[in-house]
Design a protein around this motif. Structure first.
Motif, PDB file in Angstrom:
ATOM      1  N   GLU A  81      -6.182   1.116  -0.375  1.00  0.00           N
ATOM      2  CA  GLU A  81      -5.206   1.353   0.686  1.00  0.00           C
ATOM      3  C   GLU A  81      -4.074   0.359   0.486  1.00  0.00           C
ATOM      4  O   GLU A  81      -4.291  -0.850   0.516  1.00  0.00           O
ATOM      5  N   LEU A  82      -2.885   0.875   0.257  1.00  0.00           N
ATOM      6  CA  LEU A  82      -1.677   0.065   0.114  1.00  0.00           C
ATOM      7  C   LEU A  82      -0.927   0.145   1.432  1.00  0.00           C
ATOM      8  O   LEU A  82      -0.630   1.245   1.909  1.00  0.00           O
ATOM      9  N   HIS A  98      -5.663 -10.808  -1.543  1.00  0.00           N
ATOM     10  CA  HIS A  98      -4.996 -11.860  -0.770  1.00  0.00           C
ATOM     11  C   HIS A  98      -4.413 -11.225   0.487  1.00  0.00           C
ATOM     12  O   HIS A  98      -4.321 -10.000   0.583  1.00  0.00           O
ATOM     13  N   PRO A  99      -4.011 -12.035   1.467  1.00  0.00           N
ATOM     14  CA  PRO A  99      -3.422 -11.470   2.695  1.00  0.00           C
ATOM     15  C   PRO A  99      -2.088 -10.777   2.391  1.00  0.00           C
ATOM     16  O   PRO A  99      -1.457 -11.051   1.361  1.00  0.00           O
ATOM     17  N   PRO A 100      -1.620  -9.914   3.300  1.00  0.00           N
ATOM     18  CA  PRO A 100      -0.309  -9.295   3.119  1.00  0.00           C
ATOM     19  C   PRO A 100       0.772 -10.364   2.921  1.00  0.00           C
ATOM     20  O   PRO A 100       0.712 -11.439   3.520  1.00  0.00           O
ATOM     21  N   VAL A 128       6.136  -0.947  -4.349  1.00  0.00           N
ATOM     22  CA  VAL A 128       6.642  -1.820  -3.285  1.00  0.00           C
ATOM     23  C   VAL A 128       7.912  -2.460  -3.796  1.00  0.00           C
ATOM     24  O   VAL A 128       7.905  -3.144  -4.816  1.00  0.00           O
ATOM     25  N   ARG A 129       9.005  -2.237  -3.089  1.00  0.00           N
ATOM     26  CA  ARG A 129      10.263  -2.827  -3.544  1.00  0.00           C
ATOM     27  C   ARG A 129      10.401  -4.266  -3.060  1.00  0.00           C
ATOM     28  O   ARG A 129       9.647  -4.729  -2.207  1.00  0.00           O
ATOM     29  N   SER A 130      11.353  -4.937  -3.597  1.00  0.00           N
ATOM     30  CA  SER A 130      11.604  -6.350  -3.344  1.00  0.00           C
ATOM     31  C   SER A 130      11.613  -6.692  -1.855  1.00  0.00           C
ATOM     32  O   SER A 130      12.203  -5.987  -1.044  1.00  0.00           O
ATOM     33  N   ASN A 131      10.935  -7.789  -1.515  1.00  0.00           N
ATOM     34  CA  ASN A 131      10.927  -8.401  -0.187  1.00  0.00           C
ATOM     35  C   ASN A 131      10.277  -7.583   0.921  1.00  0.00           C
ATOM     36  O   ASN A 131      10.415  -7.934   2.087  1.00  0.00           O
ATOM     37  N   GLU A 132       9.545  -6.512   0.609  1.00  0.00           N
ATOM     38  CA  GLU A 132       8.836  -5.782   1.654  1.00  0.00           C
ATOM     39  C   GLU A 132       7.408  -6.310   1.778  1.00  0.00           C
ATOM     40  O   GLU A 132       6.736  -6.531   0.772  1.00  0.00           O
ATOM     41  N   GLU A 133       6.967  -6.532   3.022  1.00  0.00           N
ATOM     42  CA  GLU A 133       5.607  -7.036   3.228  1.00  0.00           C
ATOM     43  C   GLU A 133       4.605  -5.964   2.819  1.00  0.00           C
ATOM     44  O   GLU A 133       4.749  -4.796   3.181  1.00  0.00           O
ATOM     45  N   HIS A 134       3.594  -6.388   2.053  1.00  0.00           N
ATOM     46  CA  HIS A 134       2.608  -5.437   1.545  1.00  0.00           C
ATOM     47  C   HIS A 134       1.265  -6.115   1.317  1.00  0.00           C
ATOM     48  O   HIS A 134       1.187  -7.330   1.174  1.00  0.00           O
TER      49      HIS A 134
END
Length: 148
Positions: free
Chosen positions: A102-103, A83-85, A120-126
């Motif tokens: 690739e993350l 899915h998209p970031p 990936v921690r909470s609320n970070e775009e990934h």
């Protein structure tokens, strides 16, 4: 009897452990938490998206300590993204089995290969993308609010 600061500091770990043990024991008695179990990869139901991405849900629910958790396995074809970031409240961990992923987190990219781990921690775009020439197989562990 008087105590020095050093003696008091030596007692702090024991005091912390005695207070922490009781809530965990009570939480383990909850009926609505996930039971201990084992899951065979081959027996997990497979969902295939039109893009060829396959997912297998394994665990979904609440831990005895109250946190939400969801775990699934993903097979991502070469060049594909699931899915998209995006971003969300819960944290995610990516555990690589096969292939190359690739993350990207907040614009910074990390290459994950077999045995690699991404977080990936909470609320970070990934977002993730298979940048290899073979399918990428990995597990995702979601934890925190909204994971279940």
């Amino acid at each position: 009897m008087t105590m020095t600061r050093r003696e008091m500091c030596l007692l702090l770990p024991a005091a912390a452990l005695s207070g922490a043990a009781a809530p965990v024991a009570v939480a383990g008695e909850q009926d609505n938490s996930l039971p201990s179990c084992g899951y065979s990869f081959e027996k997990l139901p497979v969902k295939t998206a039109p893009s060829g991405v396959q997912t297998r849900e394994a665990i979904k629910g609440k831990l005895a300590t109250g946190e939400s958790i969801e775990t699934h396995a993903t097979t991502l074809p070469p060049g594909a993204m699931p899915h998209p970031p995006h971003h969300h409240v819960h944290s995610e961990m990516f555990l690589m089995r096969e292939g190359t992923l690739e993350l990207t987190v907040n614009g910074k990219s990390y290459r994950l290969e077999p045995g690699g781990v991404g977080f990936v921690r909470s609320n970070e775009e990934h977002g993730v993308k298979n940048v290899g020439t073979t399918p990428a197989n990995y597990f995702v562990v979601e934890m925190g609010p909204g994971a279940s």
